[in-house]
Every structure is written in C-alpha cells, then in structure tokens.
Design a protein around this motif. Sequence first.
Motif, PDB file in Angstrom:
ATOM      1  N   LEU A  21       5.158 -26.820 -57.857  1.00 57.64           N
ATOM      2  CA  LEU A  21       5.841 -25.534 -57.702  1.00 57.64           C
ATOM      3  C   LEU A  21       4.965 -24.500 -57.008  1.00 57.64           C
ATOM      4  O   LEU A  21       5.449 -23.657 -56.257  1.00 57.64           O
ATOM      5  CB  LEU A  21       6.271 -25.003 -59.075  1.00 57.64           C
ATOM      6  CG  LEU A  21       7.353 -25.788 -59.810  1.00 57.64           C
ATOM      7  CD1 LEU A  21       7.557 -25.225 -61.216  1.00 57.64           C
ATOM      8  CD2 LEU A  21       8.672 -25.752 -59.041  1.00 57.64           C
ATOM      9  N   ILE A  22       3.669 -24.587 -57.273  1.00 58.94           N
ATOM     10  CA  ILE A  22       2.742 -23.605 -56.705  1.00 58.94           C
ATOM     11  C   ILE A  22       2.400 -23.913 -55.253  1.00 58.94           C
ATOM     12  O   ILE A  22       2.392 -23.019 -54.397  1.00 58.94           O
ATOM     13  CB  ILE A  22       1.437 -23.556 -57.536  1.00 58.94           C
ATOM     14  CG1 ILE A  22       1.721 -23.063 -58.955  1.00 58.94           C
ATOM     15  CG2 ILE A  22       0.398 -22.651 -56.867  1.00 58.94           C
ATOM     16  CD1 ILE A  22       0.528 -23.186 -59.895  1.00 58.94           C
ATOM     17  N   TYR A  23       2.136 -25.187 -54.963  1.00 61.29           N
ATOM     18  CA  TYR A  23       1.529 -25.521 -53.677  1.00 61.29           C
ATOM     19  C   TYR A  23       2.450 -26.259 -52.699  1.00 61.29           C
ATOM     20  O   TYR A  23       2.003 -26.640 -51.614  1.00 61.29           O
ATOM     21  CB  TYR A  23       0.273 -26.366 -53.917  1.00 61.29           C
ATOM     22  CG  TYR A  23      -0.777 -25.628 -54.729  1.00 61.29           C
ATOM     23  CD1 TYR A  23      -1.444 -24.523 -54.199  1.00 61.29           C
ATOM     24  CD2 TYR A  23      -1.076 -26.030 -56.032  1.00 61.29           C
ATOM     25  CE1 TYR A  23      -2.397 -23.836 -54.940  1.00 61.29           C
ATOM     26  CE2 TYR A  23      -2.032 -25.354 -56.776  1.00 61.29           C
ATOM     27  CZ  TYR A  23      -2.689 -24.261 -56.237  1.00 61.29           C
ATOM     28  OH  TYR A  23      -3.628 -23.589 -56.979  1.00 61.29           O
ATOM     29  N   SER A  24       3.714 -26.469 -53.044  1.00 61.03           N
ATOM     30  CA  SER A  24       4.620 -27.130 -52.100  1.00 61.03           C
ATOM     31  C   SER A  24       4.846 -26.242 -50.883  1.00 61.03           C
ATOM     32  O   SER A  24       4.657 -25.020 -50.928  1.00 61.03           O
ATOM     33  CB  SER A  24       5.958 -27.444 -52.773  1.00 61.03           C
ATOM     34  OG  SER A  24       6.632 -26.254 -53.117  1.00 61.03           O
ATOM     35  N   SER A  25       5.274 -26.853 -49.790  1.00 66.25           N
ATOM     36  CA  SER A  25       5.424 -26.125 -48.529  1.00 66.25           C
ATOM     37  C   SER A  25       6.466 -25.012 -48.599  1.00 66.25           C
ATOM     38  O   SER A  25       6.384 -24.022 -47.873  1.00 66.25           O
ATOM     39  CB  SER A  25       5.788 -27.103 -47.405  1.00 66.25           C
ATOM     40  OG  SER A  25       6.994 -27.801 -47.720  1.00 66.25           O
ATOM     41  N   ASP A  26       7.465 -25.165 -49.483  1.00 66.58           N
ATOM     42  CA  ASP A  26       8.520 -24.149 -49.586  1.00 66.58           C
ATOM     43  C   ASP A  26       8.309 -23.209 -50.780  1.00 66.58           C
ATOM     44  O   ASP A  26       9.197 -22.447 -51.152  1.00 66.58           O
ATOM     45  CB  ASP A  26       9.897 -24.813 -49.685  1.00 66.58           C
ATOM     46  CG  ASP A  26      10.018 -25.739 -50.887  1.00 66.58           C
ATOM     47  OD1 ASP A  26       8.977 -26.030 -51.527  1.00 66.58           O
ATOM     48  OD2 ASP A  26      11.142 -26.165 -51.192  1.00 66.58           O
ATOM     49  N   SER A  27       7.129 -23.241 -51.374  1.00 68.75           N
ATOM     50  CA  SER A  27       6.845 -22.407 -52.536  1.00 68.75           C
ATOM     51  C   SER A  27       6.785 -20.931 -52.150  1.00 68.75           C
ATOM     52  O   SER A  27       6.285 -20.564 -51.082  1.00 68.75           O
ATOM     53  CB  SER A  27       5.521 -22.812 -53.177  1.00 68.75           C
ATOM     54  OG  SER A  27       5.148 -21.900 -54.193  1.00 68.75           O
ATOM     55  N   THR A  28       7.296 -20.075 -53.040  1.00 69.39           N
ATOM     56  CA  THR A  28       7.209 -18.626 -52.841  1.00 69.39           C
ATOM     57  C   THR A  28       6.180 -18.001 -53.788  1.00 69.39           C
ATOM     58  O   THR A  28       6.099 -16.782 -53.902  1.00 69.39           O
ATOM     59  CB  THR A  28       8.585 -17.958 -53.087  1.00 69.39           C
ATOM     60  OG1 THR A  28       9.017 -18.234 -54.434  1.00 69.39           O
ATOM     61  CG2 THR A  28       9.626 -18.474 -52.111  1.00 69.39           C
ATOM     62  N   VAL A  29       5.408 -18.842 -54.456  1.00 66.76           N
ATOM     63  CA  VAL A  29       4.383 -18.351 -55.380  1.00 66.76           C
ATOM     64  C   VAL A  29       3.174 -17.869 -54.577  1.00 66.76           C
ATOM     65  O   VAL A  29       2.622 -18.624 -53.771  1.00 66.76           O
ATOM     66  CB  VAL A  29       3.938 -19.467 -56.353  1.00 66.76           C
ATOM     67  CG1 VAL A  29       2.815 -18.962 -57.259  1.00 66.76           C
ATOM     68  CG2 VAL A  29       5.117 -19.941 -57.186  1.00 66.76           C
ATOM     69  N   PRO A  30       2.746 -16.613 -54.773  1.00 69.19           N
ATOM     70  CA  PRO A  30       1.548 -16.118 -54.073  1.00 69.19           C
ATOM     71  C   PRO A  30       0.342 -16.991 -54.377  1.00 69.19           C
ATOM     72  O   PRO A  30       0.055 -17.302 -55.535  1.00 69.19           O
ATOM     73  CB  PRO A  30       1.372 -14.703 -54.640  1.00 69.19           C
ATOM     74  CG  PRO A  30       2.747 -14.301 -55.094  1.00 69.19           C
ATOM     75  CD  PRO A  30       3.367 -15.566 -55.602  1.00 69.19           C
ATOM     76  N   MET A  31      -0.388 -17.395 -53.348  1.00 70.40           N
ATOM     77  CA  MET A  31      -1.496 -18.328 -53.511  1.00 70.40           C
ATOM     78  C   MET A  31      -2.571 -17.813 -54.465  1.00 70.40           C
ATOM     79  O   MET A  31      -3.210 -18.591 -55.172  1.00 70.40           O
ATOM     80  CB  MET A  31      -2.120 -18.629 -52.146  1.00 70.40           C
ATOM     81  CG  MET A  31      -1.230 -19.446 -51.226  1.00 70.40           C
ATOM     82  SD  MET A  31      -0.870 -21.099 -51.899  1.00 70.40           S
ATOM     83  CE  MET A  31      -2.495 -21.840 -51.825  1.00 70.40           C
ATOM     84  N   GLU A  32      -2.755 -16.490 -54.500  1.00 75.37           N
ATOM     85  CA  GLU A  32      -3.819 -15.942 -55.353  1.00 75.37           C
ATOM     86  C   GLU A  32      -3.550 -16.133 -56.837  1.00 75.37           C
ATOM     87  O   GLU A  32      -4.456 -15.985 -57.667  1.00 75.37           O
ATOM     88  CB  GLU A  32      -4.025 -14.447 -55.064  1.00 75.37           C
ATOM     89  CG  GLU A  32      -2.842 -13.546 -55.405  1.00 75.37           C
ATOM     90  CD  GLU A  32      -1.917 -13.298 -54.224  1.00 75.37           C
ATOM     91  OE1 GLU A  32      -1.240 -12.251 -54.224  1.00 75.37           O
ATOM     92  OE2 GLU A  32      -1.889 -14.154 -53.313  1.00 75.37           O
ATOM     93  N   PHE A  33      -2.295 -16.478 -57.191  1.00 73.12           N
ATOM     94  CA  PHE A  33      -1.957 -16.678 -58.600  1.00 73.12           C
ATOM     95  C   PHE A  33      -2.047 -18.142 -59.039  1.00 73.12           C
ATOM     96  O   PHE A  33      -1.887 -18.455 -60.214  1.00 73.12           O
ATOM     97  CB  PHE A  33      -0.546 -16.156 -58.894  1.00 73.12           C
ATOM     98  CG  PHE A  33      -0.412 -14.665 -58.767  1.00 73.12           C
ATOM     99  CD1 PHE A  33      -1.380 -13.817 -59.283  1.00 73.12           C
ATOM    100  CD2 PHE A  33       0.689 -14.110 -58.130  1.00 73.12           C
ATOM    101  CE1 PHE A  33      -1.257 -12.441 -59.174  1.00 73.12           C
ATOM    102  CE2 PHE A  33       0.827 -12.730 -58.009  1.00 73.12           C
ATOM    103  CZ  PHE A  33      -0.154 -11.893 -58.529  1.00 73.12           C
ATOM    104  N   GLY A  34      -2.286 -19.037 -58.103  1.00 76.75           N
ATOM    105  CA  GLY A  34      -2.258 -20.457 -58.412  1.00 76.75           C
ATOM    106  C   GLY A  34      -3.197 -20.866 -59.531  1.00 76.75           C
ATOM    107  O   GLY A  34      -2.793 -21.546 -60.488  1.00 76.75           O
ATOM    108  N   THR A  35      -4.448 -20.441 -59.444  1.00 76.10           N
ATOM    109  CA  THR A  35      -5.435 -20.828 -60.450  1.00 76.10           C
ATOM    110  C   THR A  35      -5.094 -20.268 -61.819  1.00 76.10           C
ATOM    111  O   THR A  35      -5.200 -20.957 -62.843  1.00 76.10           O
ATOM    112  CB  THR A  35      -6.841 -20.333 -60.030  1.00 76.10           C
ATOM    113  OG1 THR A  35      -7.196 -20.941 -58.783  1.00 76.10           O
ATOM    114  CG2 THR A  35      -7.879 -20.701 -61.074  1.00 76.10           C
ATOM    115  N   VAL A  36      -4.635 -19.007 -61.851  1.00 77.28           N
ATOM    116  CA  VAL A  36      -4.295 -18.364 -63.128  1.00 77.28           C
ATOM    117  C   VAL A  36      -3.103 -19.045 -63.780  1.00 77.28           C
ATOM    118  O   VAL A  36      -3.079 -19.261 -64.991  1.00 77.28           O
ATOM    119  CB  VAL A  36      -4.006 -16.857 -62.921  1.00 77.28           C
ATOM    120  CG1 VAL A  36      -3.724 -16.179 -64.265  1.00 77.28           C
ATOM    121  CG2 VAL A  36      -5.164 -16.166 -62.227  1.00 77.28           C
ATOM    122  N   ILE A  37      -2.100 -19.413 -62.983  1.00 80.25           N
ATOM    123  CA  ILE A  37      -0.926 -20.103 -63.522  1.00 80.25           C
ATOM    124  C   ILE A  37      -1.321 -21.462 -64.087  1.00 80.25           C
ATOM    125  O   ILE A  37      -0.888 -21.847 -65.182  1.00 80.25           O
ATOM    126  CB  ILE A  37       0.152 -20.279 -62.428  1.00 80.25           C
ATOM    127  CG1 ILE A  37       0.696 -18.914 -61.992  1.00 80.25           C
ATOM    128  CG2 ILE A  37       1.296 -21.164 -62.934  1.00 80.25           C
ATOM    129  CD1 ILE A  37       1.605 -18.972 -60.781  1.00 80.25           C
TER     130      ILE A  37
END
Length: 236
Positions: A21-37
């Motif tokens: 969900l975080i790193y897929s090509s169509d993800s809308t999750v801001p990259m800076e939140f990936g580690t925290v999530i």
Amino acid sequence: MLRVNRKKQLKALAMEKIHQLIYSSDSTVPMEFGTVINEFADTFLEDESIFEHLNDAYRQKLASLDLFSQGIDISYRKEHHVHTITYLNQQFSLDDASYVNFLSSSIEIMREVLPLGSVVELDPNFFKPDPSSSKPVKVVIKGRFITPKGYQSYFPYAGVVYPLGELKKDTVIHFTHPLIKSVVHVGYKDEMEESFELLMKKEMIVDKGMKSIEFSSKDMKKLQSEINPKVKAGER
C-alpha cells in the motif's frame, strides 16, 4: 505453539500488504510517512483492538480518538478528510482512501476466520427472516471467502440456517464478521485449516487487492439494493 506461529505468519502477511500500500506505483501515501507507518503496524498489529477502534472512529465520523496500548499513547485526529495518527512523538497522515485501505487490510488479515462447521448467531437487527421473532438465527458455516458474481469484494462466510440446512436452492446466507452476534460452536481446525486461511488471505487481499464487502461502500450499497425488504442483511 501453533497459535503463536499463526499470529506471526498473519503479521508477516499484513506487513507485506502494508508495504504494498505504501510503495506500489499507484500509491498516494506520502513517502516520508512510510517508515512511521511500518513501525506503527509492526508495533500494534497484534493488538487487533487498536485497529478495530480506529475503524469504529472512522465509521462514526469522529474528529478525534485517544487510545493506549503496550504503555504507549496513540492519538487519532481527522481534519478535512485527512487522518493523522500520532504515537511516540511520531505521526503520519493519510487521505480517506489510503486510510481505509490501511485499516481494512490490517483488520482482515489479522482477524480470526472461523472454520467450517462453526455455528454462529446472526445479529437480529440485521438478519431477521421471521419478523415475528426477535431471537437471533443460528447459522452453520459451510463456506468462506465467497466472491459473488458482479461484485469486486467478497463475503467472509456462507452458511445455512440451523437445524434446517439447505432445503432448497438459493437458501445459502452470505454474511460478514460484524453480523455475527455470538459464536455458539467452533468447528474443527488443524494445520491444513490455518494454511488455507493464509493462502486465501494472501490470494484475495494481498495479490488481488480485494476486501470484505463490509469495507466496500460501493458493493454494500449494491447488496442493500438487492435485498428483499423482509431480509435486511447478509442474504442474496
């Protein structure tokens, strides 16, 4: 030991889905939140009540919610369709679609699936085939992970009314976890059952990106439009 290993396997599967969900090509999750999530999920996935409470807050459109788990304070805030979770002096924010996917995937993968032969009582507020009776109907589970034709989501369970069984065609009841009022009897479960559960969750939730109909507002509206007014939920 089987239960401990199963929990670890489910958590690993949930982490795989969250990474997707975080790193897929169509993800809308801001990259800076990936580690925290990822850290949030790794810390709290096994406390399923946290995700259930967050989901309830979303459904009830609450603006805020404070939770506590493992000695850690968790704060949820919603503002203009942006959902923010803060914990251990860290935070991440997600839009509506990403937040729902994050919660629903985590809940569905970690949630226990009842085995075949289990008997449950369905909530009479939603399933009431006999308007004159207020008693919950007992249902024997005969199938899991059912995808009806024309739907993009699945029903976790299919069953027949106890003790009548399937007297005629099209008497199978399809239902979701929230419709279960109580579990009367748990069916047989072994390593094969647990392997089946992992396989189906991997195939349907992780690989195909499907979700239970309870988390699909589109399919839920479609279902409700097809239901006979006398039978308010769960049956097709």
